[in-house]
Design an enzyme around this catalytic site. Sequence first.
Site, mmCIF file in Angstrom:
data_model
loop_
_atom_site.group_PDB
_atom_site.id
_atom_site.type_symbol
_atom_site.label_atom_id
_atom_site.label_comp_id
_atom_site.label_asym_id
_atom_site.label_seq_id
_atom_site.Cartn_x
_atom_site.Cartn_y
_atom_site.Cartn_z
ATOM 1 N N LYS A 70 -10.716 4.274 -3.851
ATOM 2 C CA LYS A 70 -9.528 5.088 -4.144
ATOM 3 C C LYS A 70 -8.690 4.449 -5.249
ATOM 4 C CE LYS A 70 -7.150 2.757 -0.315
ATOM 5 N NZ LYS A 70 -6.707 2.877 1.094
ATOM 6 N N ARG A 85 0.038 7.339 10.927
ATOM 7 C CA ARG A 85 0.102 7.734 9.522
ATOM 8 C C ARG A 85 -0.840 8.915 9.293
ATOM 9 N NH1 ARG A 85 -2.171 3.608 4.958
ATOM 10 N NH2 ARG A 85 -4.096 4.405 5.838
ATOM 11 N N TYR A 117 16.071 -10.952 -21.366
ATOM 12 C CA TYR A 117 17.100 -10.118 -20.749
ATOM 13 C C TYR A 117 17.882 -10.893 -19.694
ATOM 14 C CZ TYR A 117 15.039 -6.019 -22.961
ATOM 15 O OH TYR A 117 14.573 -5.105 -23.872
ATOM 16 N N MET A 154 9.276 -5.197 -20.746
ATOM 17 C CA MET A 154 8.294 -4.110 -20.659
ATOM 18 C C MET A 154 6.967 -4.480 -21.333
ATOM 19 S SD MET A 154 8.516 -0.177 -21.991
ATOM 20 C CE MET A 154 9.900 0.298 -20.966
HETATM 21 C C1 LIG Z 1 -7.325 1.865 1.817
HETATM 22 C C2 LIG Z 1 -8.077 2.118 3.037
HETATM 23 C C3 LIG Z 1 -9.212 1.345 3.331
HETATM 24 C C4 LIG Z 1 -9.593 0.118 2.537
HETATM 25 O O1 LIG Z 1 -8.668 -0.891 2.844
HETATM 26 P P1 LIG Z 1 -8.823 -2.386 2.297
HETATM 27 O O2 LIG Z 1 -7.762 -3.124 3.002
HETATM 28 O O3 LIG Z 1 -8.578 -2.293 0.824
HETATM 29 O O4 LIG Z 1 -10.186 -2.845 2.603
HETATM 30 C C5 LIG Z 1 -9.966 1.695 4.435
HETATM 31 N N1 LIG Z 1 -9.606 2.715 5.217
HETATM 32 C C6 LIG Z 1 -8.497 3.464 4.990
HETATM 33 C C7 LIG Z 1 -8.163 4.573 5.925
HETATM 34 C C8 LIG Z 1 -7.688 3.170 3.895
HETATM 35 O O5 LIG Z 1 -6.586 3.893 3.691
#
Ligand SMILES: *Cc1c(COP(=O)(O)O)cnc(C)c1O
Length: 369
Positions: free
Chosen positions: A40, A137, A259, A307
């Site tokens: 992802k 969640r 800054y 930046m």
């Molecule tokens: C992001 C995610 C993972 C992977 O998690 P890592 O800690 O990066 O290995 C697996 N399952 C779900 C549901 C996630 O949201």
Amino acid sequence: MVSTPSHAPSCLTIDLDAIQNNYRFICNKVSHGKSAAVVKADGYGLGEVAVSKALFNAGCRSFFTAHIDEAIAVKQAIPHASVSVMNGLLSGEESVYSEYDLVPTLNDLNQIELWKKHCSNNGAPQANLQFDTGMARLGLMPTELEELCLDLSKLDGINLQYIMSHMACADDPPHPLNKKQQKDFSSAIKRLPKVPAMLAASSAVFLGPEWHFDMVRPGVALYGGAPNEQIQNPLSQVVRLEGKVMQVREVNEPQSVGYSALFQPKSRRLIATVAAGYADGFIRSLSSRATVYYKDHAIPVVGRVSMDVITIDVSDLENTENAIKPGDTVDLIGPNHDINALAKEAGTISYEILTSLGKRYKRQYVGGA
Ligand SMILES: *Cc1c(COP(=O)(O)O)cnc(C)c1O
């Protein structure tokens, strides 16, 4: 994938061999020898297509994204992979899953019903079922799970690929929720259809075989993220980020640097300006806290991260064979200072360092065949 700017001064190198090594390491670590991969957020910022192809070449066949569009990109690059979307199914999206041959994750009873209806007219494309054991969640709530277990006909006609849940505290091995989630997951899957079960993301792979079930689902570990702070990180580093030195100057009081006049030297210092800033993912909380490296020499970041640039104090290397000059490169992330170390300095986690890496670097991939 991000297109590479042709005149970028600083360079991000992504080692696809290291990703493959990490994938094999995890497969060897788990009792059943198999692992899916979470790609992802554009492969944790490293380019989802390049990363997924390297993982496929290393034997991975099952990929997970958060969003549909991420999944489409992976599926189009690797038609033989199974690509799942974890965020859940919204009404109206059913046909997109079928069109692209993607696997939805059903996260509540309504989603189960939507998919069941869809299946009755479209064969039975695969889906994952996720229930919540401690994240509150995504996934069926405990009351919904109970309702489902009391009427399993709700799943009739649905072809399940995996039953899954997600750990909340796996990066903290002694946390009591780890055992509780493992136990709740174990008892629930006994009441559900017999399909491969999957609980562990990266950190839970390292909690022990009771967490491995039939499949594991790591993300960050593939990219070099440490499983927890109790053990030495066994994973290979994937990312090297080299920043180009643009200028070097002497500074002495009453001058200040950057800054908010944050860095106020008490004596003459030599300051180098490096071409990476918070717009490139060198996040602002690293101001006056990060360390960069020139070869094996640690160099402190001084003053605010801007930046586009950071300022580093290279006084200690002056008049040595390693004196820093414009055009030199320093490691912002590298063998001496990995994503986990940088994350710690920033007060964040390696995930945020990776997914913040900007689009302005020259990107180069090595290995992955
Ligand atoms: C992001 C995610 C993972 C992977 O998690 P890592 O800690 O990066 O290995 C697996 N399952 C779900 C549901 C996630 O949201």
